[in-house]
Each structure stands twice: as C-alpha cells, then as structure tokens.
Design a protein around this motif. Structure first.
Motif, PDB file in Angstrom:
ATOM      1  N   LYS A 588       2.469 -11.128  17.136  1.00 23.83           N
ATOM      2  CA  LYS A 588       2.769 -10.831  15.739  1.00 23.83           C
ATOM      3  C   LYS A 588       2.150  -9.489  15.341  1.00 23.83           C
ATOM      4  CE  LYS A 588       3.310 -14.131  12.686  1.00 23.83           C
ATOM      5  NZ  LYS A 588       3.024 -15.176  11.683  1.00 23.83           N
ATOM      6  N   HIS A 589       2.580  -8.985  14.185  1.00 25.15           N
ATOM      7  CA  HIS A 589       2.001  -7.749  13.655  1.00 25.15           C
ATOM      8  C   HIS A 589       1.981  -7.839  12.132  1.00 25.15           C
ATOM      9  CE1 HIS A 589       5.944  -6.476  12.240  1.00 25.15           C
ATOM     10  NE2 HIS A 589       5.377  -5.441  11.667  1.00 25.15           N
ATOM     11  N   GLN A 590       1.214  -6.951  11.500  1.00 21.63           N
ATOM     12  CA  GLN A 590       1.259  -6.815  10.048  1.00 21.63           C
ATOM     13  C   GLN A 590       0.833  -5.406   9.658  1.00 21.63           C
ATOM     14  OE1 GLN A 590      -1.627 -10.066   9.191  1.00 21.63           O
ATOM     15  NE2 GLN A 590      -2.770  -8.517   8.027  1.00 21.63           N
ATOM     16  N   ASN A 591       1.375  -4.949   8.512  1.00 23.94           N
ATOM     17  CA  ASN A 591       1.147  -3.574   8.054  1.00 23.94           C
ATOM     18  C   ASN A 591       0.116  -3.471   6.946  1.00 23.94           C
ATOM     19  OD1 ASN A 591       3.235  -2.573   9.757  1.00 23.94           O
ATOM     20  ND2 ASN A 591       4.756  -3.259   8.275  1.00 23.94           N
ATOM     21  N   THR A 592      -0.350  -4.608   6.426  1.00 30.34           N
ATOM     22  CA  THR A 592      -1.300  -4.587   5.319  1.00 30.34           C
ATOM     23  C   THR A 592      -2.614  -5.247   5.728  1.00 30.34           C
ATOM     24  OG1 THR A 592      -0.371  -6.665   4.483  1.00 30.34           O
ATOM     25  CG2 THR A 592       0.468  -4.610   3.525  1.00 30.34           C
ATOM     26  N   SER A 593      -3.690  -4.814   5.099  1.00 29.78           N
ATOM     27  CA  SER A 593      -5.000  -5.431   5.303  1.00 29.78           C
ATOM     28  C   SER A 593      -5.833  -5.196   4.051  1.00 29.78           C
ATOM     29  CB  SER A 593      -5.707  -4.857   6.537  1.00 29.78           C
ATOM     30  OG  SER A 593      -5.896  -3.466   6.404  1.00 29.78           O
ATOM     31  N   GLN A 594      -6.903  -5.963   3.912  1.00 33.15           N
ATOM     32  CA  GLN A 594      -7.817  -5.793   2.790  1.00 33.15           C
ATOM     33  C   GLN A 594      -9.089  -5.113   3.282  1.00 33.15           C
ATOM     34  OE1 GLN A 594      -7.898  -9.954   1.296  1.00 33.15           O
ATOM     35  NE2 GLN A 594      -7.369  -9.075  -0.682  1.00 33.15           N
ATOM     36  N   VAL A 595      -9.558  -4.127   2.506  1.00 40.64           N
ATOM     37  CA  VAL A 595     -10.762  -3.381   2.887  1.00 40.64           C
ATOM     38  C   VAL A 595     -11.757  -3.400   1.732  1.00 40.64           C
ATOM     39  CG1 VAL A 595      -9.414  -1.875   4.402  1.00 40.64           C
ATOM     40  CG2 VAL A 595      -9.900  -1.149   2.043  1.00 40.64           C
ATOM     41  N   ILE A 596     -13.003  -3.146   2.096  1.00 39.19           N
ATOM     42  CA  ILE A 596     -14.075  -2.983   1.110  1.00 39.19           C
ATOM     43  C   ILE A 596     -14.635  -1.582   1.275  1.00 39.19           C
ATOM     44  CG2 ILE A 596     -16.329  -3.783   0.338  1.00 39.19           C
ATOM     45  CD1 ILE A 596     -15.632  -6.528   1.499  1.00 39.19           C
ATOM     46  N   ASP A 617      -6.045   6.142  11.602  1.00 34.28           N
ATOM     47  CA  ASP A 617      -7.339   5.476  11.476  1.00 34.28           C
ATOM     48  C   ASP A 617      -7.200   4.061  10.894  1.00 34.28           C
ATOM     49  OD1 ASP A 617      -6.532   6.861   9.090  1.00 34.28           O
ATOM     50  OD2 ASP A 617      -8.501   6.428   8.233  1.00 34.28           O
ATOM     51  N   ILE A 618      -6.043   3.770  10.286  1.00 32.05           N
ATOM     52  CA  ILE A 618      -5.739   2.403   9.843  1.00 32.05           C
ATOM     53  C   ILE A 618      -4.476   1.978  10.591  1.00 32.05           C
ATOM     54  CG2 ILE A 618      -5.335   0.894   7.876  1.00 32.05           C
ATOM     55  CD1 ILE A 618      -6.485   3.087   6.089  1.00 32.05           C
ATOM     56  N   PRO A 619      -4.627   1.446  11.789  1.00 31.69           N
ATOM     57  CA  PRO A 619      -3.455   1.143  12.618  1.00 31.69           C
ATOM     58  C   PRO A 619      -2.706  -0.101  12.161  1.00 31.69           C
ATOM     59  CG  PRO A 619      -5.474   0.512  13.751  1.00 31.69           C
ATOM     60  CD  PRO A 619      -5.895   1.151  12.459  1.00 31.69           C
ATOM     61  N   VAL A 620      -1.505  -0.254  12.692  1.00 34.69           N
ATOM     62  CA  VAL A 620      -0.765  -1.498  12.521  1.00 34.69           C
ATOM     63  C   VAL A 620      -1.513  -2.581  13.305  1.00 34.69           C
ATOM     64  CG1 VAL A 620       1.401  -2.713  12.976  1.00 34.69           C
ATOM     65  CG2 VAL A 620       1.429  -0.307  12.259  1.00 34.69           C
TER      66      VAL A 620
END
Length: 838
Positions: A588-596, A617-620
């Motif tokens: 699976k893959h995803q294009n979004t993530s949560q960061v702090i 620097d923010i890969p899939v």
C-alpha cells in the motif's frame, strides 16, 4: 475551502432537485387513496368513512372522471381489495374484505426462470413457491406488507394493491450482489463481532453485546478490543494498528475518507454510534478498491436498506445529548439523521471535568507564565450525520451521505499590565464536513456497477495570544479532498467473481502560520492528484472451505510522474472441521501524513498537522505486510493466533512525535514491525470470557540519525486484556483489565543531565515508562416503557482503581535546572446513559 464547500452544497442541492423532479414525473399518474377519495367526494358529493391505517399505504391511478360513482367504486375495489358500501346518507363505508387471496409466479428478473422454495410471508401467514415458482397466500389485512425472500436474491417487500386482483401475475426478484466474504468465526470476542474469510473483522452494532467501560457503541474505542490495536495515549485520535501511527490508518465513514477522528480532541469518537450500523477492520490483506492506510483500515457503514417503519431514539449521557431518527419517505426511500451536542453549556459533569483535565495537561490551557492567569475555560462539540437511500427501481439505487463535526476550545489570558487588568481570548477549533453520492446499478444476474463520489474537508485553526507582549499567533491546517470511483463486479458463477475499477483522488493541503508582532506570514498550499486502476479475482469453493482473493492496484501520481504497483492477497482454508488457516498480504501507499513542527503548535492540544508528500524530504509512504494465522473454533472455545511482519518506508522524524534529542530533526527513514496477536475466548451460557495478548518488536531506521536503528516510539512490547461479559434477558454486565508494558522513553544521563545548557540524553528510547494497568466496568439495563417504547439505562467506570498511569514523559531546562514533565492517563471516570427508543 468555504468556496469549495458552497460548490459542493450547490451540487448536491441540484442533484436532489433533479432526482425528486424525475421521481415526481415518473409517479405523477399515481395518487394516494385519500387524494382519490377527496376528488370523488367533490365530484359526487359523498363522504368516505374509513380508518386511516387501512388506506395510508395505498397509491393508485385515479378512476376516470367519466365513470359513474358505482363504476368508480367498483374500480377502486378491484385495485385495492377493499370493500366499498354506499350508505343511505351519502356516506361510503370503506373496510378490508374479510378474506383476500393473492397468487403469482415468482421468477428471476433477467432470465424469467421460476424460483422454487422461496418464502412468501405476511404478518399472519406464510407459504413457499413450488417448482414452477407458483404461490398462493391469504391476506387478512391489506395494510400489512408481503415479504418475498429467496437465497441469493434481494428481499422484496410489496403491498396488496401492487398485485393484480384478477390474475396470478409474474413477480420478479433481482439477484443480490454480495462479495464472496463469509463469516469464519462468529462472536469473535463478544456477540456482534465476526471474523470473515477475507481476513477482516466486522462489528455489527445491531447484534453487539457490550465491552468493558463502554455504554455507548463508540466505534473507535470498540476496535481497540482487538489484539494488536491500541492507543498509546488513550485517545481515538492516536490509534496504533500493529505499531503504526494514527495517520497511517485509513478511516472511512460510508466510503468517505475522514481526516478527523474524535471529539474532546480524541477522547470520544466523533462518529455517532446511533447511525453507524457496522464497522469493518482490516489489519492486512485490503481490498484493491482501497487506497491509503499503510497500517490498516477502519471502515464504518450506515444501514444500507430502506426502512419502512419510523423509529427514533433520544439519549443523554454525562458528556452529550443525542438524537436519531429513521424516517420512511415512501416505500422506496428513507432518510436517517443523527445529531449530538455537548452538555457543557448547561452544566459540567465529573466526566466532562475529567476529560477536560486530560486534554489540557501540560498545555497552554493549564500552564502559563506566573503573571498570567487563564480563566473562562470552555469546551463545546457537536456533530450531525445524514444518510438518504432511494431505490429508484429494482435495478438502480442511490445513496447520499453527509457529516459535519465541530470542536471548539476557548479560554482567556488575564494579566495586570501598567496597573490595568487586561484580558484576551485564545481559541482552538477543529471541524470536518463531508458529503458523498453512491449510485449502484444491477445490469443483470452477473454484472453490477457502483459509482462513488465524495468531497471531504477538514480544518484545524488556533489563535494563541501572548497578552504580555501583545502578540497573536494564528495557525491553520486545511485538507480538502475530492474522490471519484467507478467499481464493477462481475460474477462468472457462484464460485468466481471479478472486481475491477478506476479511482481518482485529488488532495489539497494548506498550512498557514501568521504572526502579528513581528509581522510574519507563511502560507503553503499543495495539491496531489492520483489515478488508480484495480482488478481483483475472488474464488470460493462450493462448500465454503476454500477462499481466495488476489488483485493488483496500479497507482499513478501526476505531480511526481510516479507509478506504484500494489498486489493484495487473502487466502483462507478450513480443515479438520474446526480449524482455519489464513494467509494475508498487501502493498500500500499514501500521500498524506501528520507532522509536529513544535510541541506548542495549536496550543499544544492538537499539535499534529496534515501535510502532503513532495517526493523528496517528505516521500510517498509505502508499506509491505505479510501475515499467517490459525483459527480453532468449537463448542464455545475459540483460539486465534496470527504472526506478521510489516515494513513501512518513507516516514519522517517529524511524523513520529519525538520529544528527545531528535525533537527538531527533519529526516526520513523506515519502520520495521514484527509480532504475534493471540486471542482465547470461551462462551458458556450467559458468560463470555476472553484473554488477548499481543507481542511486538517495532524499530526505526534513520540513516541520518545516530544511532541508525532504535526502538520505535510506539514499541509496546507486550499488551494483554482480560475481559468478561454476563448477559441476561434485560441486563448486561462487563468488566475488563488492560495491561501493557510501558512506552519507550529517553532519559537524561544520570549525574550529567545538562551540558552547555542542553539536555544530555542517553541512547534514544533505551528506557520505558512504568507498566500501564486499567480496570473498567460497565452495566446496561433494558426495559419496555410501552409496547412501542424501550428504554436503556446504563453506567460505566473507567479506571476503577484510579491508577495513575504514565503515558508520556519529557524534559525541559529552566534556569539551568532539569524539569521532568509527566503526562498521565484518565483517572477514575464515571459515565451514565439514558436512552429512549420509539
């Protein structure tokens, strides 16, 4: 986002107008029987005398105006089966005939083949069809429905007036398209929870029993009952499926992807339990029609059938008041509406206070400079949900969904400035709004298509004031996503099924940081579009013992010209009557993530913000997972064991929530997880007892950090649950003990804690917090107030032992002194519920 939302509302409004207009045009010749009565009363100066229940469900074409009164009544008697008698004073008495008999031939809609051994049922009688599909049944009340059932076909509900009164006419049924998935184990943990042969788990809340500490069917709390799933900080906004982060979960509400999970910033699920019918949980082996969710999928569904009877519920507990209605519009359409609102505007309960203290621990809401006091702290939330189903005809069905969720936290900062008392307000809002359209078409016995479209929008906004420096910091995180999916389902025969389709997703993420003194504004908005093509072949043996699904999903990300192939697999084989072996795998893959970015972002309450991959620097994020499981189920005993390995690539240090020497690191790496999930359950008469255990080895690899390899922040090595339920006719009791080893933490080096004003840490995640232990209990009592009114009364206590569990620890330097800051779980937290069903 507001402009896009207005366009979405305009689109749905136009769509509803077109649908209702077409419906009106199609049915314009049919009128209700009461309408026909009124017309005849005006024309012939008579008056109809009838019971409302006798005629309310009858619609027909009005008699021609050229007919005489007697001819009109004869026509009505033929069409309705009612008896019409003209009294001497010009009153027409309407009543059911004492004995009515219906007959017909039940056939397949597409090939007209007769359907033998089908069930035809009224409220008083039933019969079955013969080898020619013929049936004959006595009807005692024409207002009661006639239900027609046949295995493999959609159940039909018809009314007396829809049948021919002179001939035994043909009645047609449509095949019921369902996936090849079947239940492998029922009552997996407790009643209403099933394990399916495709590797997924299903919770059916209409059959659901009870879980410890819960008196409402909180969706995201309920899924944590499964081994391998827990929340590292007790919130539904931080659910960890086999050691993954919460942003790696695909959360769907009626096939709409949701970017927000909870009320009270994670302590309560934001999905109204009254409208949510089923929940499907997938740890591995996902269907190829799904994208995103590299760690797992939680898919919620409302009731997918048209309701012909009005029902409603009203409820209140110690956090909110709620309502639900299921309204039949006509025989082919019904609408469900649910709403909740916090009760803190009226009074603050012990539950509210416990929740508020929990979310505000070590944040700017509870802590501030010595010269500043925070007052007027308020929290509010509400949600509304809607589901409308319209069965256009036997082959076409339309469903529309809508959900709106809102959370708001406010408080005032007060300080004495130049000998004058000043006050300024800080606030945090979090809300989601989404709508979807689903159109399903059955073309024939073998082929079905489904079209889905949704728009989902999420916004997190914080205004943080510094009253001493007259400083205001505005932050926003906005996600707007549009999805279109066309899915086909072709059945070669009862054993072989092919699913194929196309999926388009456009995701836009906007982040804003705005400071008024000194003036600074940073607005970043990015868009990623993904095209997906998928196909999956499913096989089920005639005896149901062998089940196999294999498919491939191809994804193309426009912005990066990146292609991603994703094979998916699920296989189960039953043997020796009581054993089932299971193999699951997926890419699976995803294009979004949560960061702090900073721990005090968004007032420190909800400090994570969504961001899009930039393929640099923010890969899939990609994942590979494989698992092997064994089930044994016999005479109330259940044993389930499943081992797995999972590899996730493309994670960033910012997405993992470090609060040690890597807090401000910006680098990418990967995550390797292996483990075993185990469940024992015994069902004996009214008792149901289970023990679950999960072992996990969860490690990071960041090549730009030292060391490169170290334990994950979510590496809970051991977790166990002991649960019990006891059910009588009207009373349910439940108790559960949850234990897990402590969360990894990084300690300063003893005796040399501070070097050059900085904390001198030991090897990262080399220590652990104390073990976690929590005992929960709950009870629910049901009784009938009247024949049509039922009441539920319940109570629960979380953390009965009031154990002070540490869920996080971090350090700060203040005046060259090291301060340890501990965050704790909920203390003893009571709740109670009163719900009335109409």
């Amino acid at each position: 986002m507001e402009r896009k939302f207005k366009k979405t509302i305009t689109f749905f409004t136009f769509l509803l107008f077109v649908i209702f207009s077409n419906n009106a045009q199609n049915d314009k010749k049919k009128e209700s029987l009461t309408y026909v009565f009124n017309a005849i009363e005006v024309q012939y100066r008579v008056q109809f005398n009838y019971a409302e229940d006798t005629v309310k469900a009858i619609f027909l074409i009005p008699p021609d105006e050229s007919l005489s009164l007697n001819e009109s009544l004869t026509y009505l008697e033929t069409q309705t089966g009612l008896s019409f008698s003209i009294m001497s004073d010009g009153i027409v008495l309407v009543k059911p005939k004492e004995s009515l008999v219906l007959c017909g031939y039940l056939k397949d809609k597409d090939n007209s083949q007769p359907l033998a051994s089908a069930t035809i049922q009224t409220s008083n009688n039933f019969t079955t069809t013969n080898e020619n599909g013929f049936f004959q049944i006595k009807v005692t009340n024409i207002t009661q429905p006639i239900t027609i059932r046949f295995l493999g076909y959609k159940t039909a509900i018809k009314w007396f007036y829809q049948f021919s009164k002179s001939d035994c006419e043909d009645v047609f049924l449509l095949p019921n398209f369902q996936s090849l998935s079947e239940v492998v184990v029922s009552n997996f943990i407790t009643s209403g929870i099933s394990k399916l042969n495709n590797g997924s788990f299903e919770i059916n809340f209409s059959e659901f029993d009870m879980l410890p500490g819960l008196i409402d069917n909180d969706v995201l709390q309920s899924v944590q009952a499964f081994p391998g799933i827990q929340s590292i900080n007790e919130t539904v906004s931080n659910i960890n499926i086999r050691g993954g982060t919460h942003d790696q979960n695909l959360i769907l509400w009626d096939d709409i992807k949701m970017y927000q999970s909870g009320h009270f910033f994670g302590l309560i699920s934001m999905y109204n339990p009254q409208i949510t019918q089923t929940v499907t949980l997938r740890k591995n082996g996902s269907d190829v029609s799904y994208t995103d969710g590299v760690s797992g999928t939680i898919a919620m569904q409302t009731n997918q059938s048209v309701n012909n009877n009005f029902n409603a519920t009203l409820g209140i507990n110690l956090t909110d008041t709620n309502a639900f209605v299921d309204i039949p519009i006509n025989q082919s359409s019904s609408v469900q509406v649910a709403a909740r609102k916090s009760i803190s505007d009226f009074f603050e309960t012990p539950t509210y206070n416990a929740f508020f203290d929990r979310i505000s621990q070590n944040t700017e809401v509870s802590n501030n400079a010595n010269t500043i006091t925070n007052t007027d702290k308020t929290f509010d939330f509400y949600d509304t949900s809607l589901r409308w189903i319209y069965k256009i005809n036997d082959k076409d069905e339309l469903r529309i969904n809508f959900i709106n969720v809102y959370n708001e936290l406010q408080f005032n900062e007060n300080a004495l400035i130049n000998e004058k008392e000043e006050s300024r307000e800080s606030n945090l809002t979090q809300y989601s709004i989404a709508g979807a359209l689903h159109y399903n078409r059955i073309w024939n016995n073998n082929f079905q298509t489904t079209f889905e479209a949704y728009e989902t929008d999420y916004k997190l906004k914080a205004v943080n004031v510094d009253i001493l420096d007259s400083h205001r910091f505005l932050q926003e995180n906005i996600v707007s996503e549009t999805s279109l999916k066309l899915k086909t389902n072709y059945s070669f025969n009862e054993a072989l099924q092919l699913i194929s389709g196309y999926h388009f997703v456009e995701t836009k993420v906007t982040n804003l940081d705005d400071v008024d003194t000194p003036l600074f504004r940073l607005l970043v908005s990015e868009v990623v579009r993904t095209h997906g093509v998928f196909s999956q072949l499913g096989y089920r043996s005639a005896n149901g013992f062998s089940n196999f699904n294999f498919g491939v999903r191809y994804n193309f990300i426009e912005k990066f010209s990146k292609s991603i192939w994703e094979p998916r697999l699920s296989f189960s084989q039953r043997f020796l009557d009581f054993f089932t072996i299971e193999v699951l795998g997926e890419f699976k893959h995803q294009n979004t993530s949560q960061v702090i970015n900073f721990q005090n972002d968004f007032l420190g309450i909800e400090k994570r913000r969504w961001q899009l991959s930039n393929n640099n620097d923010i890969p899939v994020i990609t994942s590979k997972q494989l698992s092997l499981g064994l089930n044994y189920s016999h005479r109330g005993w259940l044993f389930n064991i499943e081992g797995y390995i999972k590899h996730i690539e493309g994670i960033t240090a910012q997405s993992q929530g470090f609060q040690n020497q890597f807090e401000f690191s910006k680098t990418k790496g990967d995550n390797r997880v292996s483990g075993v999930d185990v469940l024992f359950r015994k069902h004996l008469n009214k008792f149901n007892t289970w023990i679950s255990y999960a072992y996990m080895d969860n490690t990071y690899r960041f090549k730009d950090l030292q060391p490169n390899y170290f334990p994950s922040n979510y590496n809970i090595k051991h977790a166990a649950t002991l649960g019990m339920t006891y059910s009588l006719a009207n009373l349910k009791l439940s108790a559960g003990l949850n234990w897990n080893s402590g969360k990894p933490t990084t300690l300063p080096i003893s005796g040399n804690e501070i070097v050059n004003g900085q904390i001198n840490y030991e090897v990262v995640n080399n220590s652990n917090l104390e073990d976690y232990l929590r005992l929960d209990i709950s009870a629910l009592y049901n009784f009938e107030l009247t024949d049509k009114t039922k009441v539920n009364v319940g109570a629960s206590i979380l953390n009965v032992l009031n154990k002070e569990n540490q869920i996080n620890r971090f350090y700060k330097v203040n005046n060259d002194e090291l301060n340890a800051i501990n965050q704790h779980s909920l203390g003893i937290t009571p709740n109670a519920v009163l719900r009335v069903h109409f």
